[in-house]
Design a protein around this motif. Sequence first.
Motif, PDB file in Angstrom:
ATOM      1  N   SER A 105      83.863 -14.373  61.269  1.00 47.53           N
ATOM      2  CA  SER A 105      84.621 -14.791  60.093  1.00 47.53           C
ATOM      3  C   SER A 105      85.918 -15.409  60.570  1.00 47.53           C
ATOM      4  O   SER A 105      86.457 -15.032  61.617  1.00 47.53           O
ATOM      5  CB  SER A 105      84.888 -13.610  59.153  1.00 47.53           C
TER       6      SER A 105
ATOM      7  N   ILE B 191      89.416 -18.346  59.172  1.00 49.92           N
ATOM      8  CA  ILE B 191      90.028 -19.235  58.189  1.00 49.92           C
ATOM      9  C   ILE B 191      90.282 -20.572  58.865  1.00 49.92           C
ATOM     10  O   ILE B 191      90.897 -20.627  59.928  1.00 49.92           O
ATOM     11  CB  ILE B 191      91.349 -18.664  57.645  1.00 49.92           C
TER      12      ILE B 191
ATOM     13  N   ARG C  50      87.929 -19.919  53.887  1.00 53.16           N
ATOM     14  CA  ARG C  50      87.397 -18.721  54.542  1.00 53.16           C
ATOM     15  C   ARG C  50      85.898 -18.898  54.748  1.00 53.16           C
ATOM     16  O   ARG C  50      85.176 -19.208  53.800  1.00 53.16           O
ATOM     17  CB  ARG C  50      87.671 -17.487  53.702  1.00 53.16           C
TER      18      ARG C  50
ATOM     19  N   LEU D   3      90.185 -20.906  49.800  1.00 51.03           N
ATOM     20  CA  LEU D   3      91.145 -19.865  49.464  1.00 51.03           C
ATOM     21  C   LEU D   3      92.167 -20.421  48.481  1.00 51.03           C
ATOM     22  O   LEU D   3      92.754 -21.479  48.707  1.00 51.03           O
ATOM     23  CB  LEU D   3      91.856 -19.360  50.725  1.00 51.03           C
TER      24      LEU D   3
END
Length: 235
Positions: A101, A103, A117, A139
Motif C-alpha cells: 500500500s 500514496i 491511495r 484521497l
Amino acid sequence: MRLLLSVALLASIASAPAVAQDSCGFLHKQTQAFSDAGPRGDGAAMAKMLDPDVIFFNETGEKATRADMAGATPPAAGAPIRALTTTDWDCRVYGDVAVTSFIDVLEQGKPGEMKFRSVETWRKEGVAWKMIGSETLTLQQDPDPVVLEGKALDEYAGRYEAGTGMQFTFAHKGEELVASLNGGAETAQKAQARDIFFTPGHGNTPKVFRRSDDGKIIGFIYLRGKNSVVFRRVV
C-alpha cells in the motif's frame, strides 16, 4: 543429523525477514517505476510489470486490462509531464505473494497537489514480480479555509432540521462556528467561502447555506452526492 536439520531450519527462519525486506525494497522501486511510466504514456514499461490477468481499477473507478495499459500513448509534444512520488510505503510478503500500500503524490504545480491511495498485490513468477491486482482511490483533501468576521458567523447560528429526523445546531463560539448533529459532540466548521462550510477532514461534503430573497439564511444543503440532505432553519 537432528542437529544439522535444526541448524538448517534456524538459518532458514532467520533469513526469511531479510528475504521479505529485499523483496519489499525491490517492489518499492518497481512501484515507483510503474508510477513514472503512467504519466509518460509508456505502455510497454507498464505491461512488463503486469500479469496478463491483472485486475486493475484506477482512481476513477474504471477497470483497465493489461492490454489497455500496454496501449497507452505518450502525451502530446510540449504537454507537461507531472511527477508522481510514491510515499507512505507499506509491504507484506507471504511466500510468493506480496501486498503493498502507498500514496502517490501528483504535483499540480506549487502549492497544489493531488494524492491517491493504492493497494496492490504482486505474485513472484520465476525471478520477476508481476502485479496481479490494484485498486486506487483519490484521497480527499480539504480546501483552503477563509476567515469570516464574527458578525458574519452570527448569521449561521441556529437550529436546522431535515425530514429524515436529522438536526444540526450551529453556534458561534470564540472565533469559530461549531456544529452539533442530533445533540452530539461539537465540531469546528471552516468556511470555504461565504455560505459554504465544511468539517475539517471532510472537505468533499460541504454545507451550502441558502438565503431568502431578503438575504436571510433559511437553511442549507448538506452536499453528499446523490445522498445530499436539505435542512430548513427552525430557530
